[in-house]
Design an enzyme around this catalytic site. Sequence first.
Site, PDB file in Angstrom:
ATOM      1  N   MET A 161       0.846  -1.191   0.000  1.00 44.76           N
ATOM      2  CA  MET A 161       0.000   0.000   0.000  1.00 44.76           C
ATOM      3  C   MET A 161       0.876   1.233   0.000  1.00 44.76           C
ATOM      4  O   MET A 161       1.847   1.329   0.744  1.00 44.76           O
ATOM      5  CB  MET A 161      -0.989   0.002   1.157  1.00 44.76           C
ATOM      6  CG  MET A 161      -0.443  -0.008   2.539  1.00 44.76           C
ATOM      7  SD  MET A 161      -1.828   0.033   3.705  1.00 44.76           S
ATOM      8  CE  MET A 161      -0.947   0.042   5.264  1.00 44.76           C
ATOM      9  N   TYR A 434       4.375   2.824  12.336  1.00 46.70           N
ATOM     10  CA  TYR A 434       3.647   2.708  11.075  1.00 46.70           C
ATOM     11  C   TYR A 434       2.214   2.223  11.276  1.00 46.70           C
ATOM     12  O   TYR A 434       1.826   1.806  12.347  1.00 46.70           O
ATOM     13  CB  TYR A 434       4.394   1.890  10.039  1.00 46.70           C
ATOM     14  CG  TYR A 434       4.799   0.458  10.304  1.00 46.70           C
ATOM     15  CD1 TYR A 434       4.271  -0.315  11.318  1.00 46.70           C
ATOM     16  CD2 TYR A 434       5.746  -0.128   9.465  1.00 46.70           C
ATOM     17  CE1 TYR A 434       4.660  -1.634  11.496  1.00 46.70           C
ATOM     18  CE2 TYR A 434       6.148  -1.447   9.630  1.00 46.70           C
ATOM     19  CZ  TYR A 434       5.592  -2.194  10.659  1.00 46.70           C
ATOM     20  OH  TYR A 434       5.981  -3.492  10.820  1.00 46.70           O
ATOM     21  N   GLU A 435       1.433   2.339  10.194  1.00 44.75           N
ATOM     22  CA  GLU A 435      -0.012   2.077  10.199  1.00 44.75           C
ATOM     23  C   GLU A 435      -0.757   2.980  11.182  1.00 44.75           C
ATOM     24  O   GLU A 435      -1.753   2.590  11.774  1.00 44.75           O
ATOM     25  CB  GLU A 435      -0.311   0.603  10.512  1.00 44.75           C
ATOM     26  CG  GLU A 435       0.421  -0.388   9.660  1.00 44.75           C
ATOM     27  CD  GLU A 435       0.174  -0.217   8.163  1.00 44.75           C
ATOM     28  OE1 GLU A 435      -0.753   0.512   7.802  1.00 44.75           O
ATOM     29  OE2 GLU A 435       0.923  -0.799   7.373  1.00 44.75           O
ATOM     30  N   GLY A 436      -0.259   4.199  11.337  1.00 45.63           N
ATOM     31  CA  GLY A 436      -0.857   5.150  12.266  1.00 45.63           C
ATOM     32  C   GLY A 436      -0.119   5.103  13.583  1.00 45.63           C
ATOM     33  O   GLY A 436      -0.147   4.090  14.288  1.00 45.63           O
TER      34      GLY A 436
END
Length: 582
Positions: A161, A434-436
């Site tokens: 992504m 990562y991923e928020g």
Amino acid sequence: MAIYSPPILDYHFLLQHVFDFDAEMQILGKDVDTELATAVLEEAGKLCSECLQPLNREGDEHGSRLSDGAVTTPPGFAAAYRKFTTGGWTSLSADPEYGGQGLPFVLQLWLDEMMSATNLSFALFPSLTRGASEAIAAHGDEVLRATYLPHLVSGSWTGAMALTESDAGTDLALLKTRATSNPDGSYAITGTKIFISSGDHDFGGNIVHLVLARLPDAPPGIKGISLFLVPKFLADDSGAFTLRNTMSVGALEKKMGIHAQPTCVMNYDGATGWLVGEPNRGLNAMFTMMNAERLMVGIQGLGIAGGAYQQAAAYARDRLQGRSADGHHGPVAIIEHPDVRRMLLSIRSFVEAARALAGWTALQHDRSRSHPDKQERVNADNLVALLTPVIKASFTDLGFESAVQAQQVFGGHGYIREWGMEQFVRDARIAQIYEGTNGVQALDLVSRKLALDGGAVVESFLERMTADIDAAAANNEVLGIAEAARVGVNTLRDVTAWLHQAEASSANAGATEYLRLFALVALGWMWTRMAAAAAQEKTPRYREKIVLANFFARRILPQTRSLATAISEGSTAVMALPAEAF
């Protein structure tokens, strides 16, 4: 370095004695029971200990490399990935319509745990592919699903992504990548993305990027973002995917950890892509992928903590240093020293409770997809939404802290590369980011998830924990543990009520402490359930659960009181210093 021992006994204990797995699978219409699930996990554990762990250190030292625009992964990684896909592990929980096995999601998350414990860099390849598959399945049109999902599910193609840009990290409203329409219905994607894990590699097959970009007439801000599927290879006239798309790797990021994972700067130069979902609704589609990935990232923290614990415990049993507490014997194994035990017990009491909470959440995920009652599906989906930021942030925070504690057990030997402990610390750190970032997860919990269904979702979760604690308290052997857990739940209930009434600045100032408080209480709830189940068993391994639950109740759960005090102070102390004084 000690050989990784997959926690199969723990998995079996949870499935059979804590979750009533067989009955749950009957309700959900899944043809799988505890014995089959355990057998699958045993095989997964063998793969992780025999194939992935031996590659971990060399992968860290060698790293992925970029030469003449081509990425090569460390020696052994491509072969390991082929073994992984040949074994069917990429299709474990995927939809049978596209070649998946349709097994319960709990097996997927626990496979993720074992992969993360043995080789986090490798684990990212299949996990990102799974996230891309879920986004395409939920939002892609019939052609995209039929074209890409069978390959992604089989693992012959991988996914990535591409969200982040240099000027647009958490604030996606600032992203500048553009998408313009082509006459054939596709789009030309132009822009640069950074921090793209698994952006390119040498495993062969296609690499399917899900890219956030703006259409020419898009409204400003996050409402003007669309999601596009951009493959590395396009179909030629015969339908074979041989044509190189106009996308390239500009650089590999030089990172603190996960060196074997190719984290790419990706350039899209009018690359051909297709719209996923509706125009300007890209965030909606992207969050399908992100929510799946956030659970997976939480499991990374759990896995690393468990892997690091095994190394530290083995070292503590063997390392002779110092005298016994009474001074009469020496040297003794350092496991005899109270402070070493404190560190090991802190790690293990987190790992085993987190493993249980992850498993319970995974079962709620399955209920949200397969329960015959619609309201039960809605209730389960809400619980997964509530717990996702808690698991992502708390498991990665506590996972990193656990890796540091495990390193500390080794003393000076933990700081040098020979023993592998410093790699656990370096690799664990990214999962908090990562991923928020974990701060964003805390804000999501306080500002969005507590408000689900007008606050009814969090209230139902509090009631569920209370009911289980009440049931456990009927057993005198578990009574003290249950009472400590009850105090935690009551503290969480009071702080939650306070947050519902607090100003936004005060709620935000206490968000990180609140998420930690929420997590500790949820872990205490899981320990109460495990202790109650263990009290019915006679085997020593299961009886250890009661000892560990008691440690957590007496030494970890009391932290909830100080967290509650800090939250109740609001934002005054946090915001008092003027910005220019920093």
